[in-house]
Design a protein around this motif. Structure first.
Motif, PDB file in Angstrom:
ATOM      1  N   GLY A 305       0.789  -1.218   0.000  1.00 18.12           N
ATOM      2  CA  GLY A 305       0.000   0.000   0.000  1.00 18.12           C
ATOM      3  C   GLY A 305       0.819   1.264   0.000  1.00 18.12           C
ATOM      4  N   VAL A 306       0.269   2.280   0.687  1.00 14.94           N
ATOM      5  CA  VAL A 306       0.854   3.624   0.673  1.00 14.94           C
ATOM      6  C   VAL A 306       1.022   4.102   2.104  1.00 14.94           C
ATOM      7  CG1 VAL A 306       0.507   6.027  -0.039  1.00 14.94           C
ATOM      8  CG2 VAL A 306      -0.151   4.164  -1.574  1.00 14.94           C
ATOM      9  N   PHE A 307       2.141   4.785   2.350  1.00 14.74           N
ATOM     10  CA  PHE A 307       2.397   5.387   3.660  1.00 14.74           C
ATOM     11  C   PHE A 307       2.438   6.908   3.488  1.00 14.74           C
ATOM     12  CE2 PHE A 307       3.970   1.135   3.926  1.00 14.74           C
ATOM     13  CZ  PHE A 307       3.749   0.723   5.228  1.00 14.74           C
ATOM     14  N   VAL A 308       1.835   7.605   4.447  1.00 15.36           N
ATOM     15  CA  VAL A 308       1.822   9.067   4.414  1.00 15.36           C
ATOM     16  C   VAL A 308       2.451   9.585   5.693  1.00 15.36           C
ATOM     17  CG1 VAL A 308       0.431  11.150   4.176  1.00 15.36           C
ATOM     18  CG2 VAL A 308      -0.280   9.046   3.027  1.00 15.36           C
ATOM     19  N   ILE A 309       3.484  10.399   5.545  1.00 16.23           N
ATOM     20  CA  ILE A 309       4.137  11.051   6.691  1.00 16.23           C
ATOM     21  C   ILE A 309       3.697  12.507   6.678  1.00 16.23           C
ATOM     22  CG2 ILE A 309       6.330  11.645   7.768  1.00 16.23           C
ATOM     23  CD1 ILE A 309       7.577   9.304   6.206  1.00 16.23           C
ATOM     24  N   THR A 310       2.901  12.886   7.638  1.00 12.26           N
ATOM     25  CA  THR A 310       2.381  14.243   7.656  1.00 12.26           C
ATOM     26  C   THR A 310       3.366  15.254   8.226  1.00 12.26           C
ATOM     27  OG1 THR A 310       1.299  13.829   9.776  1.00 12.26           O
ATOM     28  CG2 THR A 310      -0.010  13.456   7.791  1.00 12.26           C
ATOM     29  N   ASN A 311       4.375  14.765   8.961  1.00 10.00           N
ATOM     30  CA  ASN A 311       5.391  15.657   9.499  1.00 10.00           C
ATOM     31  C   ASN A 311       6.647  14.840   9.760  1.00 10.00           C
ATOM     32  OD1 ASN A 311       6.941  17.575  10.902  1.00 10.00           O
ATOM     33  ND2 ASN A 311       5.141  18.478  11.869  1.00 10.00           N
ATOM     34  N   ILE A 312       7.667  15.035   8.923  1.00 11.32           N
ATOM     35  CA  ILE A 312       8.887  14.228   9.083  1.00 11.32           C
ATOM     36  C   ILE A 312       9.688  14.649  10.302  1.00 11.32           C
ATOM     37  CG2 ILE A 312       9.030  13.759   6.609  1.00 11.32           C
ATOM     38  CD1 ILE A 312      11.283  15.841   6.470  1.00 11.32           C
ATOM     39  N   TYR A 313       9.292  15.742  10.946  1.00 12.52           N
ATOM     40  CA  TYR A 313      10.015  16.218  12.122  1.00 12.52           C
ATOM     41  C   TYR A 313       9.362  15.767  13.424  1.00 12.52           C
ATOM     42  CZ  TYR A 313      12.166  19.050   8.530  1.00 12.52           C
ATOM     43  OH  TYR A 313      12.813  19.455   7.394  1.00 12.52           O
ATOM     44  N   ILE A 314       8.389  14.887  13.319  1.00  9.78           N
ATOM     45  CA  ILE A 314       7.822  14.211  14.487  1.00  9.78           C
ATOM     46  C   ILE A 314       8.089  12.733  14.277  1.00  9.78           C
ATOM     47  CG2 ILE A 314       5.735  13.703  15.797  1.00  9.78           C
ATOM     48  CD1 ILE A 314       4.633  16.376  14.966  1.00  9.78           C
TER      49      ILE A 314
END
Length: 970
Positions: A305-314
């Motif tokens: 599937g697909v992964f979504v990182i909404t904030n790479i700094y968390i």
């Protein structure tokens, strides 16, 4: 070229994993793209899909062979291109998938690479380069070889680079080939290692340097282009990239992303060198990474599937699954921290090495509190059922403590501990050399939640169930309130300026100096909610955790920044926070995560609202800013979206329709259904709003003008009124004409009747006047015979005046009441002379009657007065009395005239008449009756005459009373 300061997977960004359970149409993805409108496109094993922030839409057509598509590209017109293994090329335009060309004869089942430049589709097959015009689909073979020697194309500002056998070429925008470098070294490696020559060469760029790599016997070999010799020279290969399968190399934000079978490996560009920075999804086969307009990182995988990182700094700390639910957190030093779990485990985490030590204690109950004693390097641990020390250096659990089930453990000096418990709070002093308790002092027996010791003022604070209590140096009690209301504290911390900060259950955060509140933060000045679950100071700033986000209060600038799940916060159930130099660590029910204090906060673009469908009267229509609708088109449905990841979770829509304020739609509702609109002008405003920070998109305006039904429009109403007016006009005209005809007939008849009546009245008057004259002359003759000359002369004068009056009235149909009374007065005076003063009369007029304005028929009363004298009073010898009274009648516009005499009565008068001349008929009586009938002819109100005989109790005649009801006019 590649530099590795250290290599570790201790922390990974917080990501959201999308699978088919979340509505993802597939789990096997080959490519991904964000277009200029903010849509995310997926090339997958099951076909082509588009994501709009809420739903996935599939694109297909009847000529397409198979399902899978590859290699997404957006051209200058905004069309989305893709290809398949069957050699077909497609593009999406006007929301439909179109087949552009089929070159399966050239590909022989191989998947082609392509570029679109200068209105041409450039197809790179293993043996050929084919140019296809986008204008007329004409084909031209630019290059053709006998072997599979053409590598992956790479776009540069001046054209396209590719390898062809032993040479690196550039294809410029006029489609001419020029030599860039010699690739003999790469070919020799292929030959020497007996590699299969069908592997394609991949090109990427670092600064001004070009690099190449080729997979030889499942090993990636890297080369760089020497600018001097224009040849490829072998260079070092990063260990992390040696044996993995590299699918793509993408440059994003000055970083190179190597998408491989072992995750996405990120290298930062530094002085034309690459510095390893991070690996994402190390257990996944990553095929593409996209940074969308909201700074979300999308990573597609080949199998998961697909992964979504909404904030790479968390980032999450990679803990064991058994220690995911963390209940307590404590900072040891700038390189490590300790944590406790609800299962009773104690963990030590080294930030430098990312090493984790899990220490099993004898207790399996929840760790309720941790506190580190820097003097002795011991960690104080409180469980729900036990409390003890842990030596950080040796990792050995030490002596037991008194703080069983403590809510808070506060180091109050080198050897003194404040224990805040569920049922009481107390001080404990220990002799650490002898490891025994010296004394215990109870401060309060109330349930408490937190404690704090101010080292500067030496004041102790305890937040109890009903008060915030301050204990001074002498442990004297002072209650801290705000505007006389108790402060119900939950946690406490102190900023570097000495201000104590108390978080509360429902009143926000209070800043306290001594025992006075000096600052207060709540929803009125920036908090997302007033219930604060955790608080920690950072110099003079504050970090606050709530069940709607984590906030940073900058007390210098007075600004408040917020991080929500939209920004990557994995959970709002925060059990503790600790601050380090460049990041903050938070413990939660899903583990431990860190927040980069500087980089985690970044502004996202405002959501952009657009319409997906517009229906008017249940029929699809094209979007326009203005609509003019008929009266039966009064139902409008608007469907809209804002292209943003999981928009249903973090975006709500608001509208106002001819109103001053916006109305919010429910969460997840992205349509507006307006039904049964009345005629008029409607101005609709729509906007998208971020649920977490209240940012709103630019407004979309639509106006509707709904016309009146034709039967309510002015021209129709005017036409109907005109028709009605014409109908009424002609109808009234016909009625008037008919009435005129009838009126003419009636007028003629009335004229004839009036003439006849007038003639009859004139005739009667002419008859009555001689009769009266005859009587008067008889009286004069009698005076003369009796030689009464004076009386005869006087009588004759008055008679002449009366005759003149009668002559004057004889031509009139009506006279005033005053004129009638004057005539009666003159007549009665003549009669009184004739009776030699034996006749007494009186005429009375009611004050309510205006005798000068009221008009009655001419000589109506005189005949009845004459009859009273002639038939009633004449036969009486003495005391002849006649009374005439005029007064208002009960009937409207009518007066009543009463003529009363005290004569012999009608019966006696009739007897006298019969004795004298039985055959004589009274002319006056007959004339009066005929005249009365003529007067009443054609009158609504008739003249009425009523005669009453006056008698005493013995039935003796006393006279006669005649009442005349006379209609009058003014």
């Amino acid at each position: 070229m590649f530099v590795f300061p250290y290599f570790s997977f201790g922390q990974t960004p917080v990501s959201i994993h999308l699978t088919e359970k979340d509505g993802l149409p597939d789990i096997e993805f080959y490519d991904m793209l964000e277009d200029r409108k903010g849509f995310i496109w997926f090339a997958a094993d099951k076909g082509l899909f588009r994501y709009d922030g809420k739903e996935f839409k599939s694109y297909n057509n009847s000529s397409k062979k198979g399902l899978s598509v590859f290699e997404l590209f957006e051209d200058e017109k905004g069309r989305i291109w893709c290809t398949n293994i069957s050699g077909q090329f497609f593009y999406v335009e006007n929301d439909k998938l179109h087949t552009f060309i089929d070159v399966s004869d050239h590909l022989k089942g191989a998947l082609a690479d392509y570029k679109i430049v200068n209105n041409a589709l450039i197809i790179f097959t293993p043996r050929q380069i084919i140019k296809v015009s986008l204008l007329d689909s004409s084909q031209e073979i630019i290059s053709q070889k006998g072997r599979n020697v053409i590598g992956f194309p790479f776009s540069v500002p001046s054209g396209i680079l590719f390898r062809e056998e032993r040479v690196i070429f550039k294809l410029d925008f006029k489609f001419k080939k020029t030599t860039i470098a010699d690739a003999t070294a790469l070919i020799e490696d292929l030959t020497s290692k007996n590699a299969i020559p069908t592997k394609k060469t991949t090109i990427f760029q670092v600064g001004e340097k070009l690099y190449f790599f080729h997979t030889i016997n499942e090993e990636n070999i890297f080369y760089k282009l020497s600018r001097k010799s224009k040849t490829l020279q072998k260079t070092s290969t990063p260990e992390i990239l040696k044996s993995c399968l590299i699918t793509r190399v993408i440059e994003l934000n000055d970083k190179l992303w190597f998408l491989t079978s072992t995750g996405a490996h990120v290298f930062k560009k530094t002085n034309n060198e690459l510095l390893y920075e991070q690996t994402y999804l190390s257990n996944e086969f990553v095929t593409k990474v996209v940074i969308d307009k909201d700074n979300n990182y999308w990573l597609s995988t080949l199998r998961n599937g697909v992964f979504v990182i909404t904030n790479i700094y968390i980032e999450n700390y990679n803990l064991q699954k058994s220690v995911s639910n963390v209940s307590a957190l404590e900072k040891i030093d700038e390189q490590s921290f300790a944590f406790g779990t609800i299962r009773g485990d104690i963990g030590m985490y080294d930030l430098h090495t990312n090493d984790i030590k899990i220490l099993k204690s004898s207790s399996t109950s929840k760790v309720s509190s941790l506190s580190y004693n820097t003097h002795y390097h011991k960690l104080l641990i409180s469980h729900d059922t036990d409390a003890y020390e842990l030596d950080k250096k040796t990792g050995i659990f030490g002596s037991r403590l008194n703080g069983v089930g403590a809510k808070d453990l506060v180091i109050r000096g080198r050897d003194t501990l404040l224990i805040v418990g569920g049922d009481k709070s107390y001080l404990v002093a220990r002799n650490n050399l002898e490891k025994k308790t010296v004394f215990t002092h109870t401060l309060t027996k109330k349930r408490a939640y937190a404690g704090f010791y101010d080292k500067a003022s030496k004041h102790t604070y305890i937040a109890t169930i009903d008060n915030l209590i301050q204990y001074d140096r002498k442990l004297m009690v002072h209650k801290v309130t705000h505007n006389g209301i108790p402060i119900l504290g939950k946690q406490m911390t102190q900023t570097s300026d000495g201000v104590l900060w108390v978080s509360t259950f429902k009143d926000g955060v209070f800043g306290i100096r001594g025992n006075q509140v000096i600052e207060h933060f709540s929803t009125d000045n920036g908090l997302v909610v007033n219930e604060v679950v955790a608080i920690i100071s950072d110099q003079n700033n504050l970090w606050i955790a709530t069940d709607k986000g984590i906030q940073l209060i900058n007390r210098t600038t007075g600004t408040i920044k917020t991080l929500t799940k939209r920004d990557g916060i994995p959970s709002y159930k925060i059990s503790g926070m600790i601050v380090f130099e460049d990041h903050i660590v938070c413990a939660s029910n899903v583990g431990i995560f860190s927040i980069d204090k500087q980089k985690a906060f970044y502004s996202r673009p405002l959501p952009e609202l657009y319409f997906t469908a517009i229906k008017i009267a249940d029929k699809d229509t094209v979007y326009k800013p203005n609509y003019k609708l008929a009266h039966d088109q009064n139902s409008v449905r608007l469907d809209f979206r804002a292209n943003s990841f999981q928009s249903t979770e973090h975006i709500i829509y608001e509208y106002k329709l001819n109103a001053e304020s916006f109305i919010s739609l429910d969460k997840g509702v992205d349509y507006l259904d307006l039904k049964n609109l009345k005629n008029g002008i409607y101005k609709l405003k729509l906007r998208a709003k971020n649920r977490y920070n209240n940012e709103v998109s630019p407004e979309q305006d639509i106006s509707f003008i709904i016309a009146l039904p034709f039967w309510e429009q002015w021209w129709f109403i005017l036409l109907v009124l005109l028709c009605v007016a014409l109908i009424v006009y002609f109808y009234v005209r016909s009625i008037i004409a008919k009435r005129k005809r009838l009126q003419l007939i009636e007028v003629k008849q009335l004229q004839q009747n009036n003439r006849l009546t007038s003639l009859k009245l004139e005739n009667l008057r002419s008859q009555m006047n001689p009769h009266f004259i005859f009587n008067a002359l008889n009286s004069i003759q009698e005076y003369i015979v009796l030689n009464q000359k004076d009386l005869a002369s006087d009588y004759l004068g008055k008679f002449a005046d009366l005759v003149r009056k009668y002559l004057n009235h004889s031509s009139k149909g009506s006279i005033t009441l005053r004129e009638e009374i004057d005539c009666l007065q003159m007549y009665l005076e003549l009669e009184k002379l004739r009776f030699e003063d034996t006749l007494m009369f009186s005429i009375t007029v009611d004050n309510a009657l205006d005798a000068y304005e009221i008009k009655i028929p001419t000589m109506l009363v005189q005949p009845y007065v004459e009859n009273a004298i002639k038939h009633g009073l004449l036969h009486k010898k003495y005391e002849r009395q006649l009374t005439i009274i005029f007064k208002p009648s009960k009937a409207k516009n009518t007066i009543q005239c009463q003529i009363i005499d005290n004569g012999v009565g009608r019966q006696k008068a009739a007897e006298i008449k019969n004795n004298r001349n039985p055959a004589h008929t009274s002319f006056a009586t007959k004339a009066t009756n005929n005249r009365l009938q003529l007067i009443n002819l054609n009158r609504d109100y008739k003249v009425g005459v009523y005669i009453k005989d006056l008698k005493d109790i013995d039935d003796n005649a006393l006279g006669t009373e005649v009442t005349i009801e006379i209609p009058y006019k003014n």
